[in-house]
Design a protein around this motif. Structure first.
Motif, PDB file in Angstrom:
ATOM      1  N   GLY A 286       0.979  -0.762   0.254  1.00  0.00           N
ATOM      2  CA  GLY A 286       0.005  -0.209  -0.166  1.00  0.00           C
ATOM      3  C   GLY A 286       1.191   1.192  -0.181  1.00  0.00           C
ATOM      4  O   GLY A 286       1.832   1.663  -0.723  1.00  0.00           O
ATOM      5  N   GLU A 287       1.016   2.357   1.047  1.00  0.00           N
ATOM      6  CA  GLU A 287       1.574   3.105   0.580  1.00  0.00           C
ATOM      7  C   GLU A 287       3.064   3.262   1.525  1.00  0.00           C
ATOM      8  O   GLU A 287       3.481   4.127   1.766  1.00  0.00           O
ATOM      9  N   TYR A 288       2.617   1.792   2.606  1.00  0.00           N
ATOM     10  CA  TYR A 288       4.189   1.770   2.800  1.00  0.00           C
ATOM     11  C   TYR A 288       4.746   0.585   2.394  1.00  0.00           C
ATOM     12  O   TYR A 288       4.834   0.314   1.200  1.00  0.00           O
ATOM     13  N   ILE A 289       6.729   0.785   2.758  1.00  0.00           N
ATOM     14  CA  ILE A 289       7.245  -0.012   2.072  1.00  0.00           C
ATOM     15  C   ILE A 289       7.992  -0.280   3.235  1.00  0.00           C
ATOM     16  O   ILE A 289       8.007   0.306   4.491  1.00  0.00           O
ATOM     17  N   LEU A 290       7.940  -1.972   3.861  1.00  0.00           N
ATOM     18  CA  LEU A 290       8.079  -2.362   4.313  1.00  0.00           C
ATOM     19  C   LEU A 290       9.237  -3.778   4.506  1.00  0.00           C
ATOM     20  O   LEU A 290       9.985  -3.860   3.735  1.00  0.00           O
ATOM     21  N   LEU A 291      10.109  -3.281   5.834  1.00  0.00           N
ATOM     22  CA  LEU A 291      11.383  -4.312   6.062  1.00  0.00           C
ATOM     23  C   LEU A 291      11.513  -4.893   7.048  1.00  0.00           C
ATOM     24  O   LEU A 291      11.116  -5.002   8.213  1.00  0.00           O
ATOM     25  N   ARG A 292      11.721  -5.999   6.911  1.00  0.00           N
ATOM     26  CA  ARG A 292      11.485  -7.321   7.398  1.00  0.00           C
ATOM     27  C   ARG A 292      12.396  -8.241   8.092  1.00  0.00           C
ATOM     28  O   ARG A 292      13.235  -8.559   7.432  1.00  0.00           O
ATOM     29  N   VAL A 293      12.586  -8.483   9.208  1.00  0.00           N
ATOM     30  CA  VAL A 293      13.921  -8.743   9.814  1.00  0.00           C
ATOM     31  C   VAL A 293      13.648  -9.678  10.930  1.00  0.00           C
ATOM     32  O   VAL A 293      13.003  -9.883  12.092  1.00  0.00           O
ATOM     33  N   ARG A 294      13.946 -10.933  10.168  1.00  0.00           N
ATOM     34  CA  ARG A 294      12.973 -12.314  10.690  1.00  0.00           C
ATOM     35  C   ARG A 294      14.357 -13.337  11.256  1.00  0.00           C
ATOM     36  O   ARG A 294      15.201 -13.839  10.857  1.00  0.00           O
ATOM     37  N   ASP A 295      14.112 -13.898  12.217  1.00  0.00           N
ATOM     38  CA  ASP A 295      14.903 -14.738  13.027  1.00  0.00           C
ATOM     39  C   ASP A 295      14.122 -15.721  14.006  1.00  0.00           C
ATOM     40  O   ASP A 295      13.419 -16.020  14.262  1.00  0.00           O
ATOM     41  N   ASN A 296      15.132 -17.300  13.807  1.00  0.00           N
ATOM     42  CA  ASN A 296      14.913 -17.966  14.747  1.00  0.00           C
ATOM     43  C   ASN A 296      15.092 -18.039  16.140  1.00  0.00           C
ATOM     44  O   ASN A 296      16.068 -18.772  16.397  1.00  0.00           O
ATOM     45  N   GLY A 297      15.433 -17.602  17.055  1.00  0.00           N
ATOM     46  CA  GLY A 297      16.052 -17.040  18.280  1.00  0.00           C
ATOM     47  C   GLY A 297      15.230 -17.551  19.633  1.00  0.00           C
ATOM     48  O   GLY A 297      14.453 -18.040  18.929  1.00  0.00           O
ATOM     49  N   VAL A 298      15.051 -16.990  20.563  1.00  0.00           N
ATOM     50  CA  VAL A 298      14.817 -17.340  21.920  1.00  0.00           C
ATOM     51  C   VAL A 298      13.279 -16.950  22.069  1.00  0.00           C
ATOM     52  O   VAL A 298      12.396 -17.804  22.085  1.00  0.00           O
TER      53      VAL A 298
END
Length: 357
Positions: A286-298
């Motif tokens: 939409g009107e946003y640009i998304l930055l995602r940081v995904r981890d498999n941590g605790v």
């Protein structure tokens, strides 16, 4: 019977006072309202007519009927409070058109009867003052960002430099190995210099962040990975990227700090049972640009997921840090009209999503 001349004199005095009051109301540039004890609007200044779009037809109406014009929902309650207490009330208000006023409600007291027969309400436009105060508040946050970033963002490059110097000192290496280490050391120095220059380069502007510019995500992510190279190598983390939206209009130094903080946290809060797997993605929504940081941590317990954005919040005492990183990131994003969200499951991992506007 009293002296007719005395009565005439008193009447003339009252008429004179009334004329003076009328003259004052007609010439003052301050929006003022006179509301009687029955909550009826009895008089208002021309400035009030202009500001609140009142008309002569509004005189004699209950204040509740014209409160929509004034656009301040609790005005009736505030008038009642002053009439009952006979005490002044002063507060800063913002109307629905986003303009700030200092509102003073003064009791109109009939001295002979010692009772309040209404109120006079004055509105002083303090919008410029409020905006200046907000500007200084933002400036304070920006300088807090500088201090945090200087102490936080340069740790990675410094750690790299220290590690490479330690390698050079430990055992003799071949000329080729030494050349490679020196090249890496030089690269770390260049990265450190660029980071410091960006953080302290405020030119003649009092704001921390420059005007938004086109920032390339891949370049910023590579900068962050380089700054955290030792930690990535130490943890044997796998950092992958999926860049569907290449650029964002934002302050470059702030984007770098955001990516650095989120990647650094993903490495810090890794699951000791396995190798860290971190994915950084960008996309348009939409009107946003998304930055995602995904981890498999605790992971983060559900009841702690909002607290992590508070200043100095630390969930694990055995992990280094000040607990201010996510607080700073949230401020950076929200100052530019965006937001940051978190999804997490304990033992499975965490995803931070930054909405750039």
């Amino acid at each position: 019977m009293g002296d007719p001349s005395t009565k005439t004199g008193k009447l003339e005095k009252l008429m004179e006072l009334n004329d003076e009051l009328e003259n004052y109301f007609n010439n003052t540039i301050i929006p003022q309202l006179f509301v009687d004890a029955d909550m009826v609007l009895r008089k208002f200044t021309p400035a009030a007519m202009k500001h609140f779009k009142l008309s002569a037809d509004d005189v004699g109406r209950h204040i509740d009927e014209v409160s929509n014009n004034i656009r301040f929902p609790t005005i009736v309650e505030n008038i009642s409070e002053v009439i009952e207490s006979s005490q002044d009330l002063e507060k800063e208000i913002q109307t629905t058109d986003k303009v700030w006023y200092q509102m003073n409600i003064l009791p109109y007291i009939i001295k002979k009867e010692n009772r309040t027969n209404g109120v006079i309400i004055t509105f002083i436009d303090i919008n410029d003052r409020i905006q200046i105060l907000k500007g200084y508040e933002k400036l304070n946050r920006n300088y807090e960002n500088i201090i945090h970033s200087i102490s936080h963002d340069i740790k990675g490059p410094l750690s790299n430099i220290e590690g490479l110097i330690s390698i050079l000192r430990e055992t003799p290496k071949s000329e080729e190995d030494n050349r490679q280490i020196i090249d890496m050391l030089s690269e770390s120095v260049v990265n450190l210099r660029r980071t410091v220059e960006e953080l302290v380069d405020i030119e003649n502007d009092t704001a921390f962040a420059k005007e938004p510019e086109r920032v390339n995500f891949e370049n910023v992510i590579e900068d962050a990975k380089l700054a955290l190279r030792d930690k990535i190598a130490e943890t044997q983390a796998k950092v992958s990227t999926q860049i569907r939206e290449a650029e964002v209009s934002f302050s470059r130094k702030n984007v770098r700090s955001i990516v650095y903080n989120l990647l650094s946290n993903a490495l810090k809060y890794r699951n000791p049972a396995g190798e860290p797997a971190i994915t950084i993605t960008t996309e348009k929504a939409g009107e946003y640009i998304l930055l995602r940081v995904r981890d498999n941590g605790v992971g983060i317990a559900e009841d702690k997921q909002q607290a992590i954005f508070n200043r100095y919040t630390r969930l694990h005492d055995n992990v280094e840090g000040t607990g201010i990183g996510l607080f700073i990131v949230k401020g950076m994003v929200e100052d530019m009209g965006g937001r940051i969200e978190v999804e997490s499951r304990v033992g499975e991992g965490t995803t931070f999503t930054v909405y750039f506007r």
